[in-house]
Scaffold this motif. Structure first.
Motif, mmCIF file in Angstrom:
data_model
loop_
_atom_site.group_PDB
_atom_site.id
_atom_site.type_symbol
_atom_site.label_atom_id
_atom_site.label_comp_id
_atom_site.label_asym_id
_atom_site.label_seq_id
_atom_site.Cartn_x
_atom_site.Cartn_y
_atom_site.Cartn_z
ATOM 1 N N GLN A 224 0.919 -1.261 0.174
ATOM 2 C CA GLN A 224 -0.116 -0.057 0.037
ATOM 3 C C GLN A 224 0.805 1.197 0.014
ATOM 4 N N MET A 225 0.491 2.141 -0.890
ATOM 5 C CA MET A 225 1.159 3.732 -0.927
ATOM 6 C C MET A 225 0.212 4.680 -0.762
ATOM 7 N N MET A 226 0.760 5.751 -0.332
ATOM 8 C CA MET A 226 -0.189 6.879 -0.255
ATOM 9 C C MET A 226 0.635 8.083 -0.564
ATOM 10 N N LEU A 227 -0.296 8.913 -1.635
ATOM 11 C CA LEU A 227 0.545 10.168 -2.032
ATOM 12 C C LEU A 227 -0.582 11.324 -1.795
ATOM 13 N N PRO A 228 0.033 12.312 -0.805
ATOM 14 C CA PRO A 228 -0.749 13.449 -0.716
ATOM 15 C C PRO A 228 -0.967 14.573 -2.013
ATOM 16 N N GLY A 253 1.341 0.652 -13.798
ATOM 17 C CA GLY A 253 2.274 -0.065 -13.032
ATOM 18 C C GLY A 253 1.657 -0.394 -11.383
ATOM 19 N N ILE A 254 0.411 -0.145 -11.142
ATOM 20 C CA ILE A 254 -0.318 -0.445 -9.840
ATOM 21 C C ILE A 254 -1.282 -1.453 -9.927
ATOM 22 N N ARG A 286 7.988 0.365 -6.123
ATOM 23 C CA ARG A 286 7.319 1.544 -5.493
ATOM 24 C C ARG A 286 7.703 3.053 -6.242
ATOM 25 N N ALA A 287 9.092 3.042 -6.636
ATOM 26 C CA ALA A 287 9.484 4.357 -7.125
ATOM 27 C C ALA A 287 8.732 4.435 -8.382
ATOM 28 N N ILE A 294 2.233 10.328 -10.432
ATOM 29 C CA ILE A 294 2.583 11.478 -10.361
ATOM 30 C C ILE A 294 2.582 12.124 -11.715
ATOM 31 N N ASP A 295 3.066 11.224 -12.560
ATOM 32 C CA ASP A 295 2.791 12.009 -14.184
ATOM 33 C C ASP A 295 1.506 12.023 -14.694
#
Length: 485
Positions: A224-228, A253-254, A286-287, A294-295
């Motif tokens: 799990q990842m979170m991005l504000p 990619g997710i 992840r990266a 983001i893109d």
């Protein structure tokens, strides 16, 4: 007596032959090795019975009469019993499916078997008083224990970790001190962790046992990842969430099951605060996944007139421009479209004025497989998926294009393009492209280079990079099709 000696001699011969066969079998054939060990051990036991030799009793008179034959026969019998027992233990551990993580337990059991056999040989073959020997060895053990207490702490911590099984070889773990990586090996003293920085961390087992750890590989490696993210509140929050959901659904990619989400965190006069939550297939991705998210968030926000908010306290850069000075949707799209990055502002403006608007509802087919498109199509908003039958090849975002193979090479399309959500797009006729190519012929090669770059970035597309020879042929084909020099 002669018959008695014959059985003892046979016992010695079987023992030596068993050792030779044991070595010839090799470690690569554990089952065959175990069968040979059991067969020789059974034959030696039968010979002991016929020779009336008791391996569990020391008989001084018997040893004096027969000397070396009896001593060697007993030693060989105890040795074969140890090997047969160890063979059972190792075969059980392998069949249990735990050869790596059970290595410490396996080595410990083997050591106990050899220790038991050694003490038995000393007691039943040579008549050594075991009580005295154990008392003496106990004093030695205390001295060694005090001298090697750190090493012994690592050994017993390794055993505890093996029995508790918080991880296995190959798992990705995160320690309380921030160290993270994949477990690649574990021995009596240390555990080896291969980190994402391409370093090998050697951690003593006693240190690892005292730390809290998170096993990212359990129950699976989905992470799990979170991005504000902060958006200028010029649009209704529901509209913003829908756009961000489109951006997340656009990511290749997710993990899309369970689906990624965008949730509201807060709202003020400067920004609409949101948080994106999504999963990746493993920590190593992840990266890559974060960069793609983001893109695509930037692409979808730009295509739908959303602006990223500045951090609180950042100075404002001038006044807001008048609405009539803002670029149109198609102009913003063509400015960010990767395929058109090599064009001048005037050339992109020309294509923007000649583009025709179109849209498609979710599930609609934009270009069918095998169809020859008559327009070069740029996606304005929404998500388009490329399908090969029932298999999804990749997903396209605002700024991506369709129909290039048909327009530039006059060949049918390889895949079906379907609208995953409601999609808006802009269509450019072949005549408009022909005018550009006639005015500046190097645009054809620039288009080709950017098309190949986009294809290689689609990891699941399966389209190889075009060779220099094929590139030259393709450029000639494009120029011939468009009548350029």
């Amino acid at each position: 007596m002669a018959e008695y000696n014959l059985w003892v001699i046979l016992l010695d011969v079987l023992g030596v032959a068993g050792i030779i066969v044991w070595h010839l079998q090799g470690r690569s054939r554990p089952t065959g090795r175990l069968i040979a060990q059991i067969a020789f051990f059974a034959a030696m036991t039968g010979s002991l019975i016929f020779a009336q030799v008791n391996p569990f009793h020391f008989d001084a008179a018997q040893a004096d009469n027969d000397g070396t034959l009896i001593v060697s026969a007993k030693i060989l019998w105890w040795t074969h019993m140890a090997w047969a027992t160890i063979g059972f233990l190792r075969l059980y551990i392998v069949l249990d499916g735990r050869p790596h993580e059970a290595r410490l337990i396996q080595d410990l059991l083997v050591a106990l078997v050899y220790l038991g056999v050694f003490l038995s040989v000393m007691a039943f073959v040579f008549g050594v008083p075991i009580g005295t020997l154990l008392a003496t060895s106990g004093v030695v053990a205390i001295i060694l224990g005090l001298a090697l207490q750190n090493t012994l702490g690592d050994v017993f911590s390794g055993i505890a970790l093996t029995l508790g099984r918080p991880y296995v070889i190959g798992d990705w773990i995160v320690l309380g001190d921030g160290t993270e990586g994949r477990i690649v090996a574990s021995n009596w003293r240390s555990t080896y962790i291969f980190t994402s920085m391409h370093n090998l961390v050697v951690l003593p087992n006693s240190v690892l046992a005292k730390q809290g750890l998170t096993n990212v590989s359990k129950p699976d490696e989905n992470h799990q990842m979170m991005l504000p993210i902060s958006i200028v509140p010029t649009k209704r929050p529901k509209f913003v969430i829908n756009i961000l959901h489109e951006a997340l659904n656009n990511c290749n990619g997710i993990v899309h099951e369970p689906p990624p989400t965008a949730s509201l965190v807060g709202l003020n006069g400067a920004a609409l605060e949101l948080e994106l939550q999504f999963r990746v297939r493993g920590p190593a991705q992840r990266a890559i996944a974060r960069n793609e998210v983001i893109d695509l968030v930037y692409q979808h926000c730009s295509a739908n007139g959303l602006m990223l908010a500045k951090p609180l306290g950042a100075p404002m850069s001038g006044s807001v421009e008048a609405t009539n000075s803002q670029p149109s949707a198609v102009e913003r799209l063509f400015e960010s479209a990767p395929l058109l990055a090599g064009l001048t502002a005037e050339e992109r403006g020309f294509l923007a004025t000649s583009a025709r608007f179109g849209d498609a509802i979710a599930g609609a087919t934009i270009i069918a497989k095998g169809e020859k498109s008559r327009q070069l199509i740029f996606i304005g908003s929404g998500v388009v998926t490329l399908m090969d039958g029932s298999e999804e090849i990749t997903r396209l975002a605002p700024g991506d294009y369709l129909g290039a193979r048909s327009i530039l090479r006059d060949e049918p399309e390889f895949h079906e393009a379907k609208a995953l959500t409601r999609v808006t797009f802009f269509q450019i006729e072949k005549d408009a492209l022909k005018r550009l190519f006639s005015e500046r012929s190097e645009i054809a090669e620039d288009f080709l280079c950017r098309m190949n770059e986009a294809r290689t970035m689609r990891a699941n597309g399966g389209v190889p990079v075009v060779s220099d020879h094929a590139r030259a042929d393709l450029i000639r084909t494009i120029r011939s099709a468009f009548g350029s020099a």
